[in-house]
Design an enzyme around this catalytic site. Structure first.
Site, PDB file in Angstrom:
ATOM      1  N   SER A 112      66.774  12.141  42.854  1.00  0.00           N
ATOM      2  CA  SER A 112      66.311  12.788  44.082  1.00  0.00           C
ATOM      3  C   SER A 112      67.442  13.618  44.697  1.00  0.00           C
ATOM      4  O   SER A 112      67.214  14.712  45.197  1.00  0.00           O
ATOM      5  CB  SER A 112      65.841  11.730  45.087  1.00  0.00           C
ATOM      6  N   ARG A 152      68.714   4.920  34.174  1.00  0.00           N
ATOM      7  CA  ARG A 152      68.977   6.235  33.608  1.00  0.00           C
ATOM      8  C   ARG A 152      70.189   6.210  32.695  1.00  0.00           C
ATOM      9  O   ARG A 152      70.210   6.800  31.644  1.00  0.00           O
ATOM     10  CB  ARG A 152      69.232   7.258  34.727  1.00  0.00           C
ATOM     11  N   HIS A 160      60.586   9.463  38.316  1.00  0.00           N
ATOM     12  CA  HIS A 160      59.870   8.338  38.942  1.00  0.00           C
ATOM     13  C   HIS A 160      58.440   8.252  38.405  1.00  0.00           C
ATOM     14  O   HIS A 160      57.956   7.163  38.101  1.00  0.00           O
ATOM     15  CB  HIS A 160      59.794   8.524  40.468  1.00  0.00           C
ATOM     16  N   LYS A 205      70.557   5.224  53.530  1.00  0.00           N
ATOM     17  CA  LYS A 205      70.974   6.478  52.901  1.00  0.00           C
ATOM     18  C   LYS A 205      70.687   7.715  53.747  1.00  0.00           C
ATOM     19  O   LYS A 205      70.928   8.824  53.280  1.00  0.00           O
ATOM     20  CB  LYS A 205      70.253   6.644  51.574  1.00  0.00           C
TER      21      LYS A 205
HETATM   22  P1  ADP Z   1      67.076   3.902  45.013  1.00  0.00           P
HETATM   23  O1  ADP Z   1      66.014   2.859  44.903  1.00  0.00           O
HETATM   24  O2  ADP Z   1      68.393   3.481  44.435  1.00  0.00           O
HETATM   25  O3  ADP Z   1      67.174   4.580  46.325  1.00  0.00           O
HETATM   26  P2  ADP Z   1      65.408   5.958  43.840  1.00  0.00           P
HETATM   27  O4  ADP Z   1      64.425   5.892  44.912  1.00  0.00           O
HETATM   28  O5  ADP Z   1      65.951   7.320  43.523  1.00  0.00           O
HETATM   29  O6  ADP Z   1      66.658   5.036  43.974  1.00  0.00           O
HETATM   30  O7  ADP Z   1      64.784   5.393  42.499  1.00  0.00           O
HETATM   31  C1  ADP Z   1      63.954   4.267  42.433  1.00  0.00           C
HETATM   32  C2  ADP Z   1      63.983   3.715  41.023  1.00  0.00           C
HETATM   33  O8  ADP Z   1      63.662   4.728  40.077  1.00  0.00           O
HETATM   34  C3  ADP Z   1      65.346   3.179  40.575  1.00  0.00           C
HETATM   35  O9  ADP Z   1      65.114   2.060  39.741  1.00  0.00           O
HETATM   36  C4  ADP Z   1      65.940   4.311  39.798  1.00  0.00           C
HETATM   37  O10 ADP Z   1      66.885   3.854  38.843  1.00  0.00           O
HETATM   38  C5  ADP Z   1      64.708   4.858  39.124  1.00  0.00           C
HETATM   39  N1  ADP Z   1      64.842   6.272  38.768  1.00  0.00           N
HETATM   40  C6  ADP Z   1      65.269   7.288  39.547  1.00  0.00           C
HETATM   41  N2  ADP Z   1      65.276   8.458  38.873  1.00  0.00           N
HETATM   42  C7  ADP Z   1      64.848   8.172  37.619  1.00  0.00           C
HETATM   43  C8  ADP Z   1      64.675   8.936  36.418  1.00  0.00           C
HETATM   44  N3  ADP Z   1      64.971  10.230  36.387  1.00  0.00           N
HETATM   45  N4  ADP Z   1      64.211   8.300  35.329  1.00  0.00           N
HETATM   46  C9  ADP Z   1      63.951   6.975  35.376  1.00  0.00           C
HETATM   47  N5  ADP Z   1      64.124   6.188  36.439  1.00  0.00           N
HETATM   48  C10 ADP Z   1      64.568   6.765  37.560  1.00  0.00           C
END
Ligand code: ADP
Length: 163
Positions: free
Chosen positions: A128, A90, A17, A41
């Site tokens: 996460s 990803r 992130h 979630k």
């Molecule tokens: P969500 O919004 O689906 O609950 P997250 O909070 O985990 O997912 O992630 C927020 C954003 O960051 C999403 O666009 C996700 O694809 C991206 N993201 C999560 N992990 C990574 C990573 N390791 N590298 C790049 N982008 C990521």
């Protein structure tokens, strides 16, 4: 001035992130990290905890603001006077859902566009959920999350010996 929103659950924030946050600032003047409050979630951390961890982890990055939001993302974008949504990709498995989300958001509000940043290879496997799984089993998560986050994750799982 260009302002973008990077929305997500951030339960908790990872180096993946943070990489997206830093790279977003090459395409926008200001970035609002939007922490989704009403996540279906069942998050490990409360929205307040997630906001605090993100604020700590981004305190050294200028032009970043962290805010909680609930309801429609496009409404939050309009309220924040942002016209761009940033999402990270990803792998191909992320693509279908992300494409659908960007299309529904455009259908809801034509003025809001989504841009995708592909992940750096070194973070492609990082999520996460995987961080929480490793921590729950007592594994070392220092390569995946900043120190402040690592401490809070271990505290949550009562792994005091790791803190
Ligand atoms: P969500 O919004 O689906 O609950 P997250 O909070 O985990 O997912 O992630 C927020 C954003 O960051 C999403 O666009 C996700 O694809 C991206 N993201 C999560 N992990 C990574 C990573 N390791 N590298 C790049 N982008 C990521």
């Amino acid at each position: 001035m260009k302002r973008a929103i990077y929305p997500g659950s951030f339960d908790p924030v990872t180096f993946g992130h943070l990489d997206v946050i830093e790279r977003s600032l090459k395409i926008t003047d200001e970035l609002i990290v939007g922490v989704l409050q009403n996540s279906s979630k069942n998050p490990l951390f409360s929205v307040e905890e997630r906001v605090t961890m993100l604020k700590e982890a981004t305190s050294h990055i200028p032009h970043v603001r962290v805010e909680a939001f609930d309801g429609l993302l496009v409404d939050f974008a309009v309220k924040s006077e942002a016209t761009t949504i940033v999402r990270g990709l990803r792998a191909i498995t992320d693509f279908e859902y992300e494409l659908q989300m960007s299309q529904i958001n455009t259908a809801l509000n034509h003025d809001v566009d989504t841009v995708f940043l592909t992940t750096r290879l070194q973070y492609a496997y990082l999520s996460s959920s995987i961080v929480k799984e490793v921590a729950l089993m007592g594994g070392d998560i220092s390569k995946f999350v900043p120190e402040n986050v690592m401490k809070r994750v271990y505290e949550k799982f009562k792994l005091k010996e790791r803190v």
